[in-house]
Design a protein around this motif. Structure first.
Motif, PDB file in Angstrom:
ATOM      1  N   THR A   1       0.821  -1.210   0.000  1.00 46.11           N
ATOM      2  CA  THR A   1       0.000   0.000   0.000  1.00 46.11           C
ATOM      3  C   THR A   1       0.853   1.257   0.000  1.00 46.11           C
ATOM      4  O   THR A   1       0.648   2.158  -0.811  1.00 46.11           O
ATOM      5  CB  THR A   1      -0.923  -0.002   1.236  1.00 46.11           C
ATOM      6  OG1 THR A   1      -1.658  -1.217   1.250  1.00 46.11           O
ATOM      7  CG2 THR A   1      -1.872   1.167   1.190  1.00 46.11           C
ATOM      8  N   THR A   2       1.835   1.305   0.902  1.00 46.11           N
ATOM      9  CA  THR A   2       2.589   2.556   1.024  1.00 46.11           C
ATOM     10  C   THR A   2       3.604   2.739  -0.107  1.00 46.11           C
ATOM     11  O   THR A   2       3.858   3.860  -0.519  1.00 46.11           O
ATOM     12  CB  THR A   2       3.340   2.616   2.370  1.00 46.11           C
ATOM     13  OG1 THR A   2       4.064   1.391   2.526  1.00 46.11           O
ATOM     14  CG2 THR A   2       2.389   2.780   3.522  1.00 46.11           C
ATOM     15  N   ARG A   3       4.179   1.638  -0.605  1.00 44.34           N
ATOM     16  CA  ARG A   3       5.225   1.780  -1.613  1.00 44.34           C
ATOM     17  C   ARG A   3       4.694   1.774  -3.045  1.00 44.34           C
ATOM     18  O   ARG A   3       5.308   2.342  -3.933  1.00 44.34           O
ATOM     19  CB  ARG A   3       6.246   0.645  -1.478  1.00 44.34           C
ATOM     20  CG  ARG A   3       6.989   0.617  -0.182  1.00 44.34           C
ATOM     21  CD  ARG A   3       8.092   1.664  -0.170  1.00 44.34           C
ATOM     22  NE  ARG A   3       8.833   1.614   1.083  1.00 44.34           N
ATOM     23  CZ  ARG A   3       9.747   0.680   1.337  1.00 44.34           C
ATOM     24  NH1 ARG A   3      10.043  -0.235   0.441  1.00 44.34           N
ATOM     25  NH2 ARG A   3      10.365   0.690   2.496  1.00 44.34           N
ATOM     26  N   ILE A   4       3.586   1.061  -3.259  1.00 43.37           N
ATOM     27  CA  ILE A   4       3.109   0.927  -4.639  1.00 43.37           C
ATOM     28  C   ILE A   4       1.772   1.630  -4.864  1.00 43.37           C
ATOM     29  O   ILE A   4       1.631   2.458  -5.755  1.00 43.37           O
ATOM     30  CB  ILE A   4       3.005  -0.561  -5.019  1.00 43.37           C
ATOM     31  CG1 ILE A   4       4.405  -1.175  -4.968  1.00 43.37           C
ATOM     32  CG2 ILE A   4       2.398  -0.730  -6.415  1.00 43.37           C
ATOM     33  CD1 ILE A   4       4.439  -2.661  -5.170  1.00 43.37           C
ATOM     34  N   MET A   5       0.802   1.303  -4.009  1.00 41.21           N
ATOM     35  CA  MET A   5      -0.537   1.845  -4.228  1.00 41.21           C
ATOM     36  C   MET A   5      -0.587   3.362  -4.027  1.00 41.21           C
ATOM     37  O   MET A   5      -1.068   4.090  -4.878  1.00 41.21           O
ATOM     38  CB  MET A   5      -1.533   1.207  -3.254  1.00 41.21           C
ATOM     39  CG  MET A   5      -1.510  -0.292  -3.224  1.00 41.21           C
ATOM     40  SD  MET A   5      -2.346  -0.954  -4.625  1.00 41.21           S
ATOM     41  CE  MET A   5      -4.022  -0.539  -4.173  1.00 41.21           C
ATOM     42  N   VAL A   6      -0.111   3.822  -2.863  1.00 42.52           N
ATOM     43  CA  VAL A   6      -0.228   5.254  -2.571  1.00 42.52           C
ATOM     44  C   VAL A   6       0.559   6.108  -3.575  1.00 42.52           C
ATOM     45  O   VAL A   6       0.027   7.090  -4.088  1.00 42.52           O
ATOM     46  CB  VAL A   6       0.145   5.559  -1.106  1.00 42.52           C
ATOM     47  CG1 VAL A   6       0.222   7.048  -0.867  1.00 42.52           C
ATOM     48  CG2 VAL A   6      -0.870   4.931  -0.171  1.00 42.52           C
ATOM     49  N   PRO A   7       1.828   5.749  -3.906  1.00 43.49           N
ATOM     50  CA  PRO A   7       2.510   6.555  -4.923  1.00 43.49           C
ATOM     51  C   PRO A   7       1.753   6.592  -6.248  1.00 43.49           C
ATOM     52  O   PRO A   7       1.656   7.639  -6.884  1.00 43.49           O
ATOM     53  CB  PRO A   7       3.864   5.844  -5.093  1.00 43.49           C
ATOM     54  CG  PRO A   7       4.087   5.127  -3.822  1.00 43.49           C
ATOM     55  CD  PRO A   7       2.733   4.737  -3.322  1.00 43.49           C
ATOM     56  N   ALA A   8       1.197   5.437  -6.640  1.00 48.25           N
ATOM     57  CA  ALA A   8       0.462   5.421  -7.912  1.00 48.25           C
ATOM     58  C   ALA A   8      -0.818   6.238  -7.819  1.00 48.25           C
ATOM     59  O   ALA A   8      -1.254   6.848  -8.787  1.00 48.25           O
ATOM     60  CB  ALA A   8       0.144   3.987  -8.315  1.00 48.25           C
ATOM     61  N   ALA A   9      -1.422   6.259  -6.632  1.00 49.82           N
ATOM     62  CA  ALA A   9      -2.685   6.975  -6.466  1.00 49.82           C
ATOM     63  C   ALA A   9      -2.480   8.427  -6.058  1.00 49.82           C
ATOM     64  O   ALA A   9      -3.432   9.186  -5.934  1.00 49.82           O
ATOM     65  CB  ALA A   9      -3.550   6.264  -5.421  1.00 49.82           C
TER      66      ALA A   9
END
Lengths: 251, 299, 293
Positions: free
Chosen positions: C178-186
Motif C-alpha cells: 500500500t505505502t510503496r506501490i498503491m499510494v505513490p500510484a494513487a
C-alpha cells in the motif's frame, strides 16, 4: 518427504463460498522439473496455483496440507511473506512497477534489508541473465520498466521473482497476454530455469504444456483427473475426460 | 523443530510492517467512527434535554408557534415551516430549470461546448454560500424591494439565494446522470425515426429520472442545512411567515444568531440544540431518501 | 401536434430557459467580479481590516483562510487516507464495515452549522481551546473527512489490481504494498481530491464563526515561533477567515465601506476558488497521463 519432491499437496480443497472450487487434490511436484496444470476455464487450476503460495488468503478458504520442506505452509501460524519469497509467482499479465528496470529487479530483495550495492548489482545481472533479458537491457537499467515491450516486461517480472532466490516459481498463464515470438522466448527461458528452480505453470494452451513441461496435471470441475509425465498424458491418457479434453470435445 | 519450520514460521520485517499498517489504519477508521458516534450522542442528549430536563412537551415544541426562549416559550413550528418552505420552493423551481440547462448542454448544444461549461459549472459549485448571501443582500433584496415594496428581507429573498446556490450543483449532477445514459439508447431511438425531443422525453428522461431526482434531493438537503446565506437575507424574525415577503427565520438562522446570545446550560440554549437535532434528523431523512431513490434506480 | 413542430418548439423552450438561467447566474458572478475587482489592490490585500473607518484591507483574513486550510489538511489527509486504506485493503465484509461506511455517509450529510455548534461545545468549551485556529481546523476536518475519504478510496481503487498482486506475490506485506506501490500510484488522484476539498473549506463560514471565531488579534508576521501568542503561526489564536469576514461585515459591520470591502473580499474568494479548481484540473491531468503510460 522424498528428496526429489519440492512440494506436496495433501487433500487440498479451496472454496470461495459454500461450494468448493477445488476438491481434495493430492499431488507431488518434482524438483527441477516443469509441471503444467491444464484444464478448461473454471476447472480450478488457477485457484489451486494461487493457494500454493497463499495468494488466496482472505479471499478463499483453503483446507488440506501444502508441504514444503516437510512444513505445512497452509497454517495460520506460517509467515506468508516468507512463503511467498520462497515460492514466487509470475502473473498472467506483465506487472512491472512504475520505476526503473534496476529498481524493479531488486524490489523484493530490498525487503530482506539488502543494501550492499555490489550484492544488488550482482543479483540484478544474475537475475536478468537467468531471465534472458540481460543482453537487451544491460545498457539501460535506469530506464523506466514501462518502456519495455510486453514480452520484455514479462521476463523482467520473472527476473524480479528470481532475485529473491525462491525455490519454486508459480506461473499463472504467463504467456496469455503475449505474442507468439515472446511466448517462445519465455518457454526457452523456462527450460533454462528448471536447472535451478522448480516450476509449476498454469496454462490454457495445450501445445505449451506439451512443448514445455515434464509433467502435466489435468483438472476438470475442481477435481484432479490425471497427473503423469507429459508424454504419457498426451500420448496415452488413462482417463476418458482427459482424452476428450485433449481432443477438443470441450474446453 | 526443523530449520525450515523455524524459517517459515518465525516473524520477519514484513509481519512487523503488517502490524503497523493494521494498527494505523484501524486507528484512523476508529477515530472517524467514534467522532460520528460522539456527534450523534451529543446532539441527541443535548437536543433532548429541553424535553427531559426542563419538561417541555415535545408536541408543544413541534406545533407551538411562539418562539421566545427567554420567556420559556419554545414553539419551533415557524422555523420548521420556514425551513421547509424555502427549501421546497428553491428545489421545485430549480428542478425543471436545472434539467433544461443540463439537457441543453448534453443533448442539444455541440459537445465541444461542454469543454467551456464544465469548468464554469465547477466554479459556480465551489462559490462559498456567504458570497451568495452577499449577492442576495446587494442585488436581490434591492430588486425585491423595488418590485414588491417593504424591506425586501424575507422568505422570497432566501428562496432566491438558495435557488442560486443549489442550481449549479443540481445542473452538474444532472449532466452527469444524462451523460451516463448509454449512447446506444439515443442511436436506437433516432434509428426508429424519433425526433430529438421524442428521444429526450421517451428514452432519456425515463432512464435518467432517478438521477435527476437524486440531484434535486441533494440540492434541497444543501439548502435545508445552509445557515449564513439564509440568515443574511431572511430578516430573522422567529414568527410564523404570513407571506413570501415577510421576514422569517429558519432553523439554521435561529441557530446562527442564537448561540452567541444564550448561555450554555440554560433552557434557552438547550432549545437551540433541539433545533439542531431537528436539523440533523432532517438531514438524515434527506440522505435516506437519496439512498432509496438510488436503490430503485439500480433495482 | 406534428413531431417536427413539437421538436422545434421543445428545443426552443429548453434553449431559451437554459439561456435565461445561465445568464442570470453568470451575470451575478460577473457583477460580483466587476464590483469587487476594482477594489482589490495591493494595499487591500496587505493591510489590516479596520473596525470603524473606511479603507480597511483583508490581509489577516486572507492569511487565516489559507493557514486554516493547511492546518485542516494536515489533520484530515492522514486520517482520511488511513481510513480509506482500511476500507479498501483491510476491512472485512461484515456488518461493522457497513456501519462504518454508513457513519461516513452520515458525517457527509451533517449541515455545517451543526458541525460548528458541536465544535463550539466540544473543542472550544470542553477542551478549552477557546476560539482558535485549531478548533476551527478540527471543525473543518469533520466537514472534510467524508469527501476526502471517498476520493482517497476512489484514487486507490484506480490503481491496477495486478500491481497489488505483483507486490503481494513478491512477499511484501499488504501495508508495504500500500505505502510503496498503491499510494505513490494513487498520489495524483489523492492530491486532486485534497485540492478540491481545500477549495470547499476555503469558503466555509458557518462551521467557523463559533470555532475559529470572528475576530483577529494583532499578530506579527515576522515572529516564526508557533508557540508565541503573537506569532502569525500560533494555532491557538482566534482567527477570522475571509468568508467569515464577509458575513460579519454584512450582518453587524460598522465600517462605512462594508459593501465595497465585501465585494473585494468576495472577488478574492472567487478567484481563490478558481485557482484551486485549476490546480486540481492540472493535477488531474497528470493522473490521466500517468495511467496512459
Amino acid at each position: 518427504m522424498e528428496d526429489n519432491i519440492a512440494l506436496e499437496l495433501k487433500d487440498v480443497s479451496v472454496a470461495y463460498g459454500a461450494e468448493p472450487t477445488v476438491r481434495n487434490v493430492s499431488m507431488k511436484f518434482k524438483k527441477n522439473q516443469i509441471s503444467a496444470l491444464i484444464g478448461a476455464s473454471g476447472s480450478g487450476k488457477s485457484t489451486l496455483l494461487r493457494s500454493i503460495n497463499r495468494m488466496n488468503d482472505g479471499l478463499a478458504t483453503v483446507t488440506g496440507q501444502i508441504l514444503f520442506h516437510d512444513v505445512d505452509i497452509n497454517r495460520p501460524k506460517v509467515n506468508v511473506y516468507k512463503v511467498r519469497q520462497e515460492i514466487g509467482m509470475v502473473f498472467q499479465q506483465p506487472t512491472p512497477f512504475p520505476m526503473s528496470i534496476y529498481e524493479n529487479v531488486i524490489y523484493g530483495l530490498r525487503l530482506t534489508g539488502e543494501k550492499d550495492r555490489r550484492v544488488l548489482d550482482q543479483r540484478v545481472e544474475e537475475s536478468l541473465k537467468h531471465a534472458a533479458l540481460w543482453d537487451e537491457v544491460k545498457d539501460r537499467l535506469k530506464a523506466s520498466a514501462l518502456s519495455l515491450s510486453g514480452g520484455q516486461q514479462q521476463r523482467l517480472c520473472i527476473a524480479r521473482t528470481l532475485a529473491t532466490k525462491p525455490e519454486i516459481i508459480l506461473m499463472d498463464e504467463p504467456t496469455s497476454a503475449l505474442d507468439p515470438i515472446s511466448t517462445t522466448q519465455i518457454e526457452a527461458t523456462m527450460m533454462e530455469l528448471k536447472k535451478d528452480y522448480t516450476i509449476i505453470i498454469v496454462t490454457h494452451n495445450m501445445q505449451q504444456a506439451s512443448r514445455a513441461s515434464d509433467w502435466t496435471a489435468f483438472m476438470h470441475q475442481g477435481n484432479l483427473i490425471e497427473f503423469n509425465q507429459t508424454t504419457e498424458i498426451f500420448m496415452n491418457p488413462h482417463e476418458q475426460a482427459t482424452n476428450d479434453y485433449l481432443n477438443g470435445k470441450f474446453g | 523443530m526443523s530449520d525450515w519450520e523455524k524459517r517459515l514460521t518465525g516473524p520477519s520485517k514484513e509481519t512487523n510492517q503488517e502490524r503497523v499498517g493494521r494498527v494505523l489504519t484501524t486507528l484512523s477508521i476508529t477515530v472517524i467512527g467514534l467522532l460520528v458516534a460522539t456527534i450523534l450522542i451529543f446532539l441527541a442528549s443535548k437536543g433532548l434535554s429541553l424535553f427531559i430536563k426542563y419538561g417541555v412537551n415535545i408536541w408543544d415544541f413541534v406545533s407551538g408557534t411562539d418562539w421566545s426562549p427567554k420567556k420559556g416559550s419554545y414553539g419551533a413550528l415557524p422555523m420548521i415551516v420556514t425551513s421547509f418552505g424555502v427549501t421546497m420552493l428553491a428545489g421545485i423551481v430549480a428542478l425543471p430549470l436545472a434539467l433544461m440547462v443540463a439537457l441543453a448542454v448534453t443533448e442539444i448544444l455541440p459537445p465541444a461546448f461542454r469543454k467551456v461549461t464544465q469548468p464554469v459549472i465547477e466554479l459556480l459549485v465551489g462559490i462559498p454560500s456567504v458570497v451568495y448571501g452577499f449577492v442576495g443582500l446587494t442585488v436581490i433584496i434591492p430588486i425585491l424591494r423595488q418590485w414588491f415594496g417593504g424591506t425586501g428581507f424575507g422568505m422570497l429573498a432566501a428562496t432566491v439565494v438558495l435557488f442560486l446556490m443549489i442550481v449549479p450543483t443540481m445542473v452538474s449532477m444532472t449532466i452527469d446522470t444524462l451523460l451516463a445514459v448509454p449512447e446506444s439508447y439515443r442511436m436506437a431511438s433516432k434509428g426508429l425515426g424519433a425526433t430529438r425531443w421524442q428521444t429526450i422525453y421517451r428514452t432519456i428522461l425515463p432512464s435518467a429520472a432517478g438521477g435527476v431526482l437524486t440531484a434535486m434531493i441533494f440540492g434541497m438537503a444543501r439548502a435545508f442545512g445552509e445557515a449564513l446565506a439564509v440568515q443574511m437575507v431572511i430578516g430573522n424574525a422567529s414568527i410564523m411567515p404570513t407571506s413570501l415577503m415577510s421576514s422569517a427565520a429558519t432553523l439554521t438562522s435561529v441557530l446562527t444568531t442564537g448561540i452567541g446570545n444564550t448561555v450554555m446550560g440554560t433552557a434557552a440554549n438547550d432549545a437551540l440544540w433541539s433545533l439542531a437535532l431537528v436539523l440533523l434528523v432532517m438531514s438524515l431523512i434527506f440522505n435516506l431518501a437519496m439512498r432509496l431513490v438510488n436503490r430503485n434506480k439500480e433495482g | 401536434m406534428d413531431p417536427q413542430k413539437s421538436n422545434r418548439l421543445a428545443t426552443g423552450v429548453i434553449l431559451c430557459f437554459a439561456a435565461i438561467v445561465s445568464l442570470i447566474v453568470l451575470s451575478l458572478v460577473l457583477y460580483l467580479l466587476a464590483t469587487g475587482l476594482p477594489h482589490v489592490s495591493w494595499h487591500f490585500l496587505t493591510s489590516a481590516a479596520s473596525s470603524f473607518t473606511a479603507g480597511g484591507g483583508i490581509r489577516d483574513q486572507l492569511f487565516n483562510s489559507f493557514y486554516l486550510v493547511i492546518l485542516t489538511l494536515l489533520v484530515s489527509v492522514p486520517l482520511s487516507l488511513g481510513a480509506a486504506i482500511y476500507l479498501s485493503e483491510y476491512a472485512p465484509k461484515n456488518r461493522l464495515t457497513s456501519i462504518l461506511r454508513l457513519a461516513i455517509e452520515v458525517l457527509s450529510s451533517l449541515p455545517s452549522v451543526v458541525v460548528g455548534l458541536f465544535g463550539y461545545l466540544v473543542f472550544v468549551l470542553q477542551w478549552k481551546m477557546d476560539f482558535s485556529l485549531l478548533a476551527g481546523a478540527l471543525a473543518l476536518t469533520i466537514i472534510n473527512l467524508p469527501l476526502l475519504t471517498r476520493s482517497c478510496e476512489t484514487a486507490l481503487s484506480q490503481v491496477p489490481f495486478l500491481q497489488r498482486q505483483a507486490g503481494l506475490g513478491l512477499g511484501m506485506a499488504k501495508w508495504r504494498v500500500t505505502t510503496r506501490i498503491m499510494v505513490p500510484a494513487a498520489l495524483p488522484g489523492i492530491m486532486t481530491g485534497a485540492i478540491l476539498s481545500a477549495g470547499r473549506i476555503f469558503g466555509e463560514a458557518a462551521a467557523l464563526i463559533y470555532t475559529a471565531g470572528q475576530s483577529s488579534i494583532n499578530v506579527s508576521y515576522s515572529n516564526w515561533n508557533p508557540f508565541s501568542p503573537t506569532s502569525f503561526l500560533n494555532p491557538m489564536r482566534p482567527a477570522e477567515t475571509l468568508a467569515v469576514h464577509i458575513w460579519k461585515l454584512n450582518t453587524e459591520g460598522l465600517v462605512p465601506d462594508a459593501t465595497a470591502v465585501s465585494a473585494g473580499a468576495a472577488a478574492v474568494l472567487i478567484i481563490a476558488i478558481l485557482a484551486f479548481n485549476l490546480l486540481a484540473r492540472f493535477v488531474g491531468g497528470l493522473v490521466a497521463k500517468h495511467f496512459r503510460q
